[in-house]
Design an enzyme around this catalytic site. Structure first.
Site, mmCIF file in Angstrom:
data_model
loop_
_atom_site.group_PDB
_atom_site.id
_atom_site.type_symbol
_atom_site.label_atom_id
_atom_site.label_comp_id
_atom_site.label_asym_id
_atom_site.label_seq_id
_atom_site.Cartn_x
_atom_site.Cartn_y
_atom_site.Cartn_z
ATOM 1 N N GLN A 181 -2.553 2.504 9.829
ATOM 2 C CA GLN A 181 -1.240 2.606 9.175
ATOM 3 C C GLN A 181 -0.268 3.462 10.006
ATOM 4 O O GLN A 181 0.939 3.242 9.984
ATOM 5 C CB GLN A 181 -1.376 3.211 7.771
ATOM 6 N N ARG A 190 -6.957 -0.623 -7.227
ATOM 7 C CA ARG A 190 -7.441 0.441 -6.333
ATOM 8 C C ARG A 190 -7.651 1.683 -7.206
ATOM 9 O O ARG A 190 -6.849 1.943 -8.095
ATOM 10 C CB ARG A 190 -6.437 0.744 -5.203
ATOM 11 N N ARG A 231 0.845 -1.190 0.000
ATOM 12 C CA ARG A 231 0.000 0.000 0.000
ATOM 13 C C ARG A 231 0.889 1.251 0.000
ATOM 14 O O ARG A 231 2.101 1.171 0.097
ATOM 15 C CB ARG A 231 -1.010 0.005 1.162
ATOM 16 N N GLY A 232 0.204 2.428 -0.095
ATOM 17 C CA GLY A 232 0.934 3.682 -0.259
ATOM 18 C C GLY A 232 1.008 3.973 -1.754
ATOM 19 O O GLY A 232 1.353 3.086 -2.554
ATOM 20 N N ALA A 233 0.659 5.205 -2.120
ATOM 21 C CA ALA A 233 0.485 5.518 -3.546
ATOM 22 C C ALA A 233 1.716 5.190 -4.400
ATOM 23 O O ALA A 233 1.603 4.464 -5.399
ATOM 24 C CB ALA A 233 0.082 6.989 -3.692
ATOM 25 N N ASN A 240 -5.996 12.422 0.015
ATOM 26 C CA ASN A 240 -5.097 11.612 0.852
ATOM 27 C C ASN A 240 -5.928 10.824 1.862
ATOM 28 O O ASN A 240 -7.155 10.968 1.927
ATOM 29 C CB ASN A 240 -4.073 12.511 1.555
ATOM 30 N N LYS A 241 -5.262 10.007 2.641
ATOM 31 C CA LYS A 241 -5.915 9.116 3.597
ATOM 32 C C LYS A 241 -6.987 9.834 4.402
ATOM 33 O O LYS A 241 -6.780 10.951 4.863
ATOM 34 C CB LYS A 241 -4.842 8.540 4.530
ATOM 35 N N ASP A 296 -2.372 10.810 -2.389
ATOM 36 C CA ASP A 296 -2.630 9.730 -3.351
ATOM 37 C C ASP A 296 -2.906 10.273 -4.735
ATOM 38 O O ASP A 296 -2.737 9.588 -5.741
ATOM 39 C CB ASP A 296 -3.792 8.865 -2.876
HETATM 40 O O1 MRU Z 1 -4.712 3.149 1.986
HETATM 41 P P1 MRU Z 1 -3.236 3.401 1.971
HETATM 42 O O2 MRU Z 1 -2.527 2.908 3.182
HETATM 43 O O3 MRU Z 1 -2.611 2.935 0.679
HETATM 44 O O4 MRU Z 1 -3.139 4.986 1.968
HETATM 45 C C1 MRU Z 1 -1.884 5.599 1.913
HETATM 46 C C2 MRU Z 1 -1.956 7.075 2.046
HETATM 47 O O5 MRU Z 1 -3.012 7.656 2.096
HETATM 48 C C3 MRU Z 1 -0.675 7.819 2.026
HETATM 49 O O6 MRU Z 1 -0.772 8.977 2.788
HETATM 50 C C4 MRU Z 1 -0.386 8.204 0.571
HETATM 51 O O7 MRU Z 1 -0.414 7.073 -0.251
HETATM 52 C C5 MRU Z 1 0.893 8.881 0.439
HETATM 53 S S1 MRU Z 1 2.214 7.736 0.719
HETATM 54 C C6 MRU Z 1 3.607 8.367 0.238
#
Ligand code: MRU
Length: 326
Positions: free
Chosen positions: A180, A80, A45-47, A231-232, A221
């Protein structure tokens, strides 16, 4: 050094992030379908990282069966919907495969990984220049090496660069529902020797209002053409609190997170995830098993609330964004 992905000799391995912080388990992803599943269940996970891994997985698939290229690209792209890095990386590797076959696909996937590693370092240094005076920083979700591949990350790279320059206190928001922040950011900061305190997401606004935070730094993201930041979920609330308190709200992301084709945050598909993620904390049911749930995984912070966007090309205001800082 924390690594979230290995792609050596055409073999793709990822750290299973659902098992952290208690267990470090590596998974081998032998096909695009296995990678898409790992991305959907947030083992990866993470963009930026889902882009890197999807690109590598497409190269793996094409090496097995070139005829699977288009179907595999479609499956990975759809794993996703919100992070633009995913579609961006898949499209790059697919174009390379169409032009030059499996070897070209693998070279392109390796190039994306290397570019992301370089971007992490530059983002950290530009962000630390921008926030030179900040000694108490709040962050949300996980934006470190685990979210990006390579070392550093985005917002967590800024935090690491600030910590390398002087004393720093980090407030890490736990990031419900999947934690997270509590599971991953706390683990990364502990391994880097950077002091941090964990707070529940709902505590952040009050702590900011009390004067306990100098700046908020988060990742993204997708950043729309007008500078709106997706973002999250929970990020928007931190931005409102930062604005009310008059402290900087800084977004750190690679250029691959900018999406000039999407006009505003309202045009971005926000992923809605399974209801049971909210009904449970870990394996424990915390509510009635059939209560209706809303579980958007992301929210939109309007550009007006964003002090600056930091990419590998430097810091700039969110309005009038163009790719590559032009
Ligand atoms: O659902 P996730 O854990 O993939 O979400 C991740 C985030 O929202 C991060 O803040 C975002 O991807 C930036 S990571 C460099």
């Amino acid at each position: 050094v924390i690594a979230a992905v290995r792609f050596e000799g055409g073999r793709l391995e990822v750290l299973d992030q659902t098992r952290l912080p208690h267990e470090e388990v590596w998974l081998t992803l032998g096909s695009a379908a296995e990678a898409a599943e790992a991305i959907r269940r947030l083992a990866v996970r993470g963009a930026p990282l889902i882009g890197v891994v999807a690109g590598c997985a497409l190269a793996v698939e094409v090496a097995l069966d070139p005829g699977r290229l288009e179907a595999a690209a479609l499956e990975l792209r759809g794993a996703r919907p919100t992070a633009v890095n995913l579609a961006w990386a898949v499209d790059r590797v697919a174009a390379a495969a169409r032009a030059g076959g499996a070897a070209a696909a693998r070279a392109e996937a390796e190039a994306i990984n290397a570019e992301q590693e370089a971007a992490n370092l530059a983002i950290g240094s530009y962000g630390a220049d921008l926030l030179a005076g900040a000694r108490r920083v709040l962050t949300h979700c996980n934006t470190g090496a685990l979210a990006c591949g390579g070392e550093g990350g985005t917002a967590l790279a800024v935090i690491a660069a600030l910590a390398a320059r002087g004393p720093l206190e980090v407030l890490a928001c736990e990031t419900r529902p999947l934690l997270q922040g509590a599971r991953l950011t706390v683990w990364e900061l502990a391994r880097a020797g950077i002091p941090c305190a964990l707070c529940v997401d709902g505590a952040a606004a009050g702590l900011i209002a009390r004067g306990e935070v100098d700046a908020v730094v988060v990742g993204a993201d997708r950043i729309a053409a007008n500078g709106d930041v997706v973002n999250k979920v929970g990020t928007y609330a931190h931005a409102l609190a930062a604005h009310a308190a008059g402290i900087p709200f800084v977004v750190a992301a690679p250029e691959s997170t900018l999406d000039p084709a999407t006009p505003t945050g309202a045009d971005v598909t926000i992923e809605e995830r399974a209801a049971d993620e909210v009904r449970h904390v870990g394996p424990t049911l915390t509510t009635l098993p059939d209560v209706p749930v809303r579980n958007p995984a992301f929210d939109v912070t309007p550009a007006d609330l964003v002090t600056a966007i930091v990419t590998e090309h430097g810091a700039r205001p969110p309005r009038g964004l163009t790719p590559n800082g032009v």
